[in-house]
Design a protein around this motif. Structure first.
Motif, PDB file in Angstrom:
ATOM      1  N   SER A 193       0.886  -1.216   0.039  1.00 24.33           N
ATOM      2  CA  SER A 193      -0.104   0.039  -0.005  1.00 24.33           C
ATOM      3  C   SER A 193       0.968   1.087  -0.137  1.00 24.33           C
ATOM      4  O   SER A 193       0.645   2.530  -0.653  1.00 24.33           O
ATOM      5  CB  SER A 193      -1.001   0.010   1.114  1.00 24.33           C
TER       6      SER A 193
ATOM      7  N   SER B 132     -14.232   1.493   2.552  1.00 24.06           N
ATOM      8  CA  SER B 132     -13.947   0.569   1.316  1.00 24.06           C
ATOM      9  C   SER B 132     -14.527  -0.701   1.444  1.00 24.06           C
ATOM     10  O   SER B 132     -14.501  -1.353   0.408  1.00 24.06           O
ATOM     11  CB  SER B 132     -12.234   0.557   1.543  1.00 24.06           C
TER      12      SER B 132
ATOM     13  N   LEU C 289     -15.591  -2.690  -1.802  1.00 24.07           N
ATOM     14  CA  LEU C 289     -14.467  -3.756  -2.081  1.00 24.07           C
ATOM     15  C   LEU C 289     -14.804  -4.912  -1.326  1.00 24.07           C
ATOM     16  O   LEU C 289     -13.968  -6.156  -1.640  1.00 24.07           O
ATOM     17  CB  LEU C 289     -13.106  -3.201  -2.116  1.00 24.07           C
TER      18      LEU C 289
ATOM     19  N   PRO D 299      -7.618  -7.137   0.008  1.00 27.28           N
ATOM     20  CA  PRO D 299      -7.679  -5.973  -1.052  1.00 27.28           C
ATOM     21  C   PRO D 299      -8.343  -4.683  -0.563  1.00 27.28           C
ATOM     22  O   PRO D 299      -7.664  -3.659  -0.955  1.00 27.28           O
ATOM     23  CB  PRO D 299      -8.485  -6.745  -2.084  1.00 27.28           C
TER      24      PRO D 299
ATOM     25  N   VAL E 286      -6.406  -1.142  -0.589  1.00 32.03           N
ATOM     26  CA  VAL E 286      -6.517  -0.029  -1.077  1.00 32.03           C
ATOM     27  C   VAL E 286      -6.902   1.147  -0.356  1.00 32.03           C
ATOM     28  O   VAL E 286      -6.444   2.236  -0.505  1.00 32.03           O
ATOM     29  CB  VAL E 286      -7.849  -0.204  -1.943  1.00 32.03           C
TER      30      VAL E 286
ATOM     31  N   VAL F  33      -4.769   4.698  -0.369  1.00 30.09           N
ATOM     32  CA  VAL F  33      -5.489   6.065  -0.339  1.00 30.09           C
ATOM     33  C   VAL F  33      -5.118   6.938   0.619  1.00 30.09           C
ATOM     34  O   VAL F  33      -4.707   8.068   0.487  1.00 30.09           O
ATOM     35  CB  VAL F  33      -7.119   5.819  -0.624  1.00 30.09           C
TER      36      VAL F  33
END
Lengths: 256, 308
Positions: free
Chosen positions: A63, A109, A113, A118, A122, A126
């Motif tokens: 990440s 998220s 998602l 995953p 993300v 971010v």
């Protein structure tokens, strides 16, 4: 401080302590039982700590790498002539974005998602991109006008100016941004376990829900040590970058 | 040769450079002088295309610079600025090597060139090569700045108030170096200054500018003898002007051929100011004059100095 390969002794000591702790934990049944007599199984065994550290680090590294790529690119774009119009907007997003608690980003998220690794990755990426963007802009704008003037007058192309002058001079500040992002990520990644990612937060979360303070202690100790170690590594890195950018005075060049 | 033809640069409605036309001969030292805002720096930056003109044409050795790639043009022109602008993350050697590296010179040639330039600027390579800019004094930094500008052996060097940030003794020393280097390397040097003394002392020719216009373009002696207008007269120093003549005019221009005088002689290439100083310190009203070979060629008298 004495340094080998630019890494300080303290950093080596911390790395050694972390490895020792992770390897020793499975064999600490007796002392943990003594510390927490009311707990039936005082050492977390659902996954090995080596596995937890590896998975946790993989999440943080992936990440942070993505965030660095995005953040540095956005910072470069905002400081170019063509991106100058977007600079205030990018700056505002970076500043306001950081007022959201990282947990909230994680919570957002999930509906987008789903559960597991995953969405955690993300969300971390971010959130981490924000301080990196902010510091890249700050670093690039802080590069002395004189050096840029001279470089332009001597015939640097825009790309050479960026690669040879601007980025090396901004590197200490950019590294500081990456450091903030990575440290936040190490902490936030633990919460990823609430949405099903395998991290050092797994023993903490399970310890909390099953009233097992031993698990909480084990997870928290390893995370804390990991965070301190990584922070020290950055300290060494920033020191190295500042020495290279000529912004560190004093003893600097005797070492270089 | 650098030619400007009716060059105009506007910022908003104000013309920073307003129809500038003149040519700078190759291998000469040319000074742009004028008060702040007169357009001298803008004119300089037009020459290496850091600023693009709104009108008119600039040619270097007959070639229109607007047709050249700006990077290529600039790599062929040395550039020195008041704030020096050394790269703080590079040592002295790397700073000097900047343009040769942009031009992909072979390594060994670059290394030789660095030492050559450090010698030219009177900096010991052994001591200075590995130093970083923050370890140098202001004067040393500007010497490195000049070395960096000369590195790729450009025919033209542009200097934007190169001595403006230096203390007076350092400035005097570096002015001397620039004259010496110009004589030695035969570069075309164009420099900007707001200091008329500096312009008169260094320039083979001086371009006096006011409000974006060229007011006078002449030799220092001509400017002192025949200022084009009241502005130039004032700028040259009004009442002090005749004193300034002493610093610019040479003994050879005022001496009387033949004749003799007592005491220590003076060179015919010395300034009248030096002659006056010598007269005052040795309490004489006449000095014997010698030429470069040391032969006595005449006499300079106190009265010759005052003659206008």
């Amino acid at each position: 401080m004495t340094r080998a390969l630019g890494i300080s002794r303290l950093t080596f000591a911390l790395a050694f302590a972390l490895v020792a702790l992770v390897l020793a934990l499975p064999h600490l049944q007796a002392p943990m039982h003594w510390l927490f007599p009311e707990v039936e199984r005082p050492v977390y065994e659902r996954a090995s700590f080596v596995e937890l550290v590896a998975s946790h680090l993989a999440l943080v590294l992936a990440s942070s790498a993505a965030a660095t790529l995005v953040g540095v690119s956005a910072g470069i774009f905002a400081t170019r002539q063509s991106g100058a119009e977007f600079a205030p907007l990018i700056n505002a997003i970076a500043a306001i974005g950081q007022t959201f608690p990282p947990v909230a980003v994680l919570a957002i998220s999930v509906p987008l998602l789903g559960y597991g690794g995953p969405p955690t990755l993300v969300a971390l990426a971010v959130y981490a991109a924000l301080p990196i963007t902010e510091n890249t802009i700050a670093g690039l704008t802080s590069v002395s006008r004189d050096a840029k003037d001279a470089a332009e007058g001597l015939g640097f192309s825009r790309l050479r100016l960026l690669a040879d002058v601007e980025l090396p001079l901004a590197l200490p500040i950019i590294l500081t941004g990456i450091r903030i992002a990575v440290i936040i990520n190490i902490g936030t990644a633990t919460i990823g376990s609430t949405i099903g990612a395998l991290t050092l937060g797994s023993p903490i979360i399970e310890g909390l829900s099953a009233s097992n303070p031993a698990y909480v202690l084990e997870g928290a100790a390893v995370v804390a040590l990991l965070a301190i170690l990584i922070d020290r590594l950055f300290e060494d890195g920033v020191h190295w970058a500042r020495r290279r950018s000529g912004t560190l005075t004093s003893d600097a060049h005797a070492v270089a | 040769m650098i030619e400007l033809e009716n060059v105009v640069k506007r910022y908003g409605t104000r013309a920073a450079v307003d129809g500038m036309t003149f040519s700078i001969e190759a291998r000469t030292l040319c000074a742009f002088v004028g008060p702040s805002g007169c357009g001298k720096s803008t004119t300089l930056r037009l020459i290496n295309a850091l600023i693009r003109p709104d009108d008119g044409m600039i040619r270097i050795d007959g070639r229109d610079i607007s047709a050249m790639k700006p990077e290529t043009l600039r790599r062929g022109i040395g550039y020195v600025i008041q704030s020096i602008g050394l790269f703080p993350h590079w040592n002295v050697a790397d700073n000097i090597a900047t343009v040769p590296r942009l031009l992909h010179w072979p390594k060994s040639r670059i290394e030789r060139r660095i030492d050559e330039l450090l010698h030219l600027l009177r900096l010991d390579p052994g001591e200075f090569r590995a130093k970083f800019p923050h370890q140098l004094s202001g004067g040393q930094q500007q010497r490195v700045g000049v070395a960096r500008a000369l590195a790729a052996d450009p025919n033209i060097v542009l200097m934007d108030e190169p001595f403006g940030a230096l203390d007076p003794p350092t400035r005097d020393a570096l002015q001397g170096e620039i004259r010496r280097i110009q004589a030695q390397t035969k570069k075309t040097i164009v420099f900007v200054t707001h200091d008329m003394d500096e312009a008169l002392r260094l320039g083979d020719r001086v371009a006096v500018m006011e409000s974006g216009k060229l007011v006078q373009f002449a030799t220092p002696a001509e400017i002192l003898a025949k200022p084009a207008n009241e502005f130039v007269r004032q700028f040259v120093g009004g009442a002090d002007m005749s004193i300034r003549v002493l610093a610019v005019a040479r003994v050879a221009e005022r001496m009387t051929r033949g004749g003799t005088a007592e005491g220590e002689p003076i060179r015919d290439s010395a300034s009248l100011k030096e002659a006056l100083t010598s007269m005052m310190t040795s309490r004489r009203e006449a000095l014997p004059v010698t030429d470069e070979k040391g032969g006595r060629v005449g006499v300079i008298r106190l009265a010759d100095l005052a003659r206008l």
